[in-house]
Enzyme design. Structure first.
Site, short mmCIF file in Angstrom:
data_model
loop_
_atom_site.label_atom_id
_atom_site.label_comp_id
_atom_site.label_asym_id
_atom_site.label_seq_id
_atom_site.Cartn_x
_atom_site.Cartn_y
_atom_site.Cartn_z
N SER A 142 3.01 46.09 19.54
CA SER A 142 3.15 46.43 20.95
C SER A 142 3.17 45.17 21.82
O SER A 142 4.11 44.40 21.75
CB SER A 142 2.03 47.39 21.37
OG SER A 142 2.46 48.23 22.42
N LYS A 195 -5.33 61.20 44.65
CA LYS A 195 -6.22 60.04 44.60
C LYS A 195 -7.19 60.12 43.43
O LYS A 195 -7.57 59.10 42.86
CB LYS A 195 -7.00 59.92 45.92
CG LYS A 195 -7.86 58.68 46.04
CD LYS A 195 -7.01 57.42 46.03
CE LYS A 195 -7.85 56.18 46.24
NZ LYS A 195 -7.04 54.96 46.18
#
Length: 337
Positions: A142, A195
């Site tokens: 990765s 949020k």
């Protein structure tokens, strides 16, 4: 009450003894690694015995930098330091005696931001005309592969695991119903309907999933584009290889993700030939692996705390660990870490 107090003290003492025992074992097991400002001169690392050793005197102050990237890529941890890495690359770029970088990578990847910063710093280094060869150790997955793409050549050990080209944007746990069954009410006061997304005390909505997927897709497209450019293949070819799987060194070579399966010593030899300085010295640059007493105590205390919490609420400790991690941070990371 007195019995409870005594029991509590005994448990506390036992916990302290466990922590100190773990600290002792930890200190014994930690090998001291070369300090962060290491400039260790090694003998010329080469198997080539046919070069003219008298010529080495002409470039006796020149060197190849053996630069090590190890551990999970983040801002700072026991094995990795972003600040140290960027500073070292910058120093090597400006050092007239430095001729090239031999980059050893052993990493499962890590944060998107830091992986890209390291990649860009290496690309900036190459503007000097100095080459970079990468050697992939046990794992260059990765983000570790992402950084490898800055190389002119990528070498790997025959047992290397590499690739894992993809993105993890975060993990969400909806614990609201479970906590409610335990009689626990957790509520976060917030403004803006998204949020509090991915917090464990609220359900994860389809809209929030789309938001996180868009972040993941954008990071993924960036990764695939870098692979395509570095490996000189089309975006589609790179995307076909970028489904998040790990590749063995043989598979990576067959798919054009690396250039060669060979030894570190042979890579150094080939790099010295590339810069036309066979037998050149190699200097090692490796972050010092050190943990202070406070870090060790807090780390072991957190482990014990997570174990106690997991046992109390009946969850695997791995789940509790993940709940305590950052919820929203895109990562080029092998998911086994």
């Amino acid at each position: 009450m007195e019995k409870k107090t005594k029991s509590g003290l005994i448990i506390l003492i036992l916990l302290i003894l466990i922590v100190f025992a773990l600290l002792i074992v930890n200190n014994i097991s930690h090998q001291r690694i070369l300090p962060s400002n290491s400039n260790i001169n090694s003998a010329p690392v080469t198997n080539n015995t046919h070069f003219d050793k008298s010529q080495v005197k002409n470039y006796k102050n020149k060197y190849i930098a053996a630069l090590y990237i190890e551990g999970q890529i983040s801002e700072e941890n026991v094995d990795y330091s972003q600040k140290w890495l960027l500073s070292t690359i910058r120093t090597l770029k400006n050092d007239k005696n430095n001729e090239a970088i031999a980059l050893f990578i052993n990493s499962p990847g890590g944060a998107v931001y830091q992986a890209d910063e390291a990649y860009l710093a290496l690309q900036d280094y190459k503007t000097t005309g100095k080459p970079i060869y990468v050697y992939q150790g046990p794992m260059a997955a990765s983000g570790g592969y992402y950084i490898s793409c800055a190389a002119d050549q990528i070498y790997a050990n025959r047992n290397t695991l590499t690739g894992c080209i993809g993105v993890i944007s975060g993990t969400t746990f909806d614990m609201s119903e479970f906590l409610n069954n335990l009689g626990i009410k957790a509520e976060t006061i917030h403004s803006g309907k998204n949020k509090n997304m991915m917090n464990f005390n609220e359900p994860f909505t389809d809209e929030q999933k789309d938001i996180m997927q868009s972040i993941s897709d954008e990071c993924y497209e960036q990764f695939v584009s870098i692979v395509a450019n570095a490996r000189k293949m089309s975006y589609k070819q790179a995307a076909d290889l970028s489904d998040g799987r790990l590749y063995t060194a043989k598979q990576a070579l067959e798919n054009g993700l690396i250039d060669r399966i060979d030894s570190w010593e042979n890579m150094i030899e080939h790099l010295s030939e590339k810069i036309e300085k066979p037998g050149i010295k190699v200097k090692t640059f490796k972050k010092e692996r050190k943990t202070n007493f406070f870090d060790l105590v807090t780390g072991k205390t957190k482990q014990l705390s997570d174990m106690i919490v997991a046992e109390k609420i009946g969850l695997p400790v791995e789940i509790v660990n993940q709940m305590n991690e950052k919820r929203i941070e895109p990562k080029y990371l092998f998911p086994g870490y």
